[in-house]
Enzyme design. Structure first.
Site, short mmCIF file in Angstrom:
data_model
loop_
_atom_site.label_atom_id
_atom_site.label_comp_id
_atom_site.label_asym_id
_atom_site.label_seq_id
_atom_site.Cartn_x
_atom_site.Cartn_y
_atom_site.Cartn_z
N GLU A 1 -52.67 64.60 65.19
CA GLU A 1 -53.74 65.02 64.28
C GLU A 1 -54.36 63.79 63.62
O GLU A 1 -54.05 62.66 63.96
CB GLU A 1 -53.18 65.98 63.21
CG GLU A 1 -52.08 65.34 62.37
CD GLU A 1 -51.31 66.35 61.53
OE1 GLU A 1 -51.40 67.55 61.81
OE2 GLU A 1 -50.61 65.92 60.60
N ASP B 1 -54.22 62.79 53.07
CA ASP B 1 -55.33 62.76 54.04
C ASP B 1 -56.58 62.07 53.50
O ASP B 1 -57.69 62.60 53.60
CB ASP B 1 -55.71 64.19 54.46
CG ASP B 1 -54.53 65.09 54.73
OD1 ASP B 1 -53.51 64.58 55.21
OD2 ASP B 1 -54.62 66.30 54.47
#
Length: 327
Positions: A209, A39
């Site tokens: 997401e 991420d």
């Protein structure tokens, strides 16, 4: 004499092979640094590249963030534990997907914590602050900024976006829903939109997401991750609109696995080199040798656009990107 010549030849050959190996090694810049990290949010502060990733581990061990800095995209310095849950009393586990912005000479780090599954649990999206990009960071609010499910969006995967007029927005959401909200100038809360709503849903088709947004030629490029993060089908798709609140119509995938290189390529960010048209995408992926969900590493590729402004499909590589110093 022949033995000496042979011996010297062997030494010379060994050196050549070693040098060739070193050259080959320098050509492979992916992953950009060692360790299991996911991420990644990449950003530039004062002619220095920074990457803020999730420490990829079981949730109970995800209790801190490391950061990495570089002057040239190839040599990286690790800044360990820039934020620890010891500095955030309400955060117990699963701190991930950091997003950072410089604001009034302070650095604000937005993060998710505790992976809450309902409005009855403690956790959500928090904010930490520091006077330097490497921290140390401390809790800014003493509580989460967002601690409830609005429009069905789990309060995770936060991204802070600054518009052309200086207005900052929080764009976030898991569970296949994405919200946008206008941040107050001091980041202590939100300003309602004209219709008095606080959290507007901007979920595009197939969104899962990992939202990210940037502006190019006065167009808003909205990007996100699709598929399951634990599987090989994780990928990045995007849309383009005239406003940060859309509407966003999905255009297609631009980053996905290559079974010859790595799988699970997703949850990314984008940086633009100042005074140039060079764009880089920073993302995580899972090596072919790994099967564990948390075995993810941070990589980088150059991102290109066609004559109509659409993002060209990105080929994931082991070579990564070449050295790039900001002038």
């Amino acid at each position: 004499m022949k033995n000496i010549v042979c011996f010297l030849t062997v030494i010379l050959c060994s050196k050549v092979i070693a040098q060739s190996a070193d050259l080959n090694k320098t050509k492979n810049n992916n992953p950009i640094f060692k360790g299991w990290y996911a991420d990644p949010e990449a950003i530039i502060f004062d002619k220095t590249y920074w990457v803020y990733p999730t420490f990829s581990a079981p949730y109970e061990k995800q209790v801190f963030f490391d950061a990495f800095s570089s002057k040239d995209l190839t040599n990286w310095t690790k800044h360990p534990r820039i934020l620890d849950t010891a500095a955030v009393k309400w955060a117990k586990k699963a701190i991930w997907a950091p997003s950072i912005i410089k604001h009034k000479n302070k650095y604000f780090l937005f993060f998710g914590a505790n992976d809450i599954q309902s409005d009855n649990e403690a956790g959500g999206i928090g904010v930490a602050v520091a006077s330097k990009p490497e921290g140390p960071y401390k809790d800014y609010l003493g509580k989460p900024l967002v601690d409830k499910f609005y429009n069905g969006a789990q309060p995770i995967d936060q991204f802070v976006f600054r518009d052309k007029d200086g207005q900052c927005y929080l764009i976030y959401g898991g569970w296949q829903h994405c919200n946008i909200a206008k941040l107050k100038p001091d980041f202590t809360g939100f300003i309602p939109f004209e219709d008095k709503s606080v959290f507007k849903e901007i979920t595009p088709e197939n969104y899962v997401e990992g939202p990210f947004m940037f502006i190019k030629n006065n167009k808003y490029y909205f990007m996100w991750s699709e598929g399951g993060w634990t599987g090989p089908d994780y990928c990045v798709a995007y849309a383009i609109a005239d406003s940060p609140i859309g509407p966003f119509k999905r255009i297609g995938k631009i980053l996905e696995q290559d079974p010859k290189i790595a799988v699970g390529a997703g949850h990314h960010s984008v940086i633009k080199i100042p005074n140039s048209e060079k764009y880089y995408i920073v993302y995580h992926r899972r090596p072919l040798t790994e099967t564990h969900a948390n075995s993810r590493e941070t990589c980088m590729e150059e991102m290109h656009f066609d004559e109509n402004g659409f993002i060209k499909p990105i080929t994931i590589t082991n070579e990564g990107v070449k050295a790039q110093v900001i002038k």
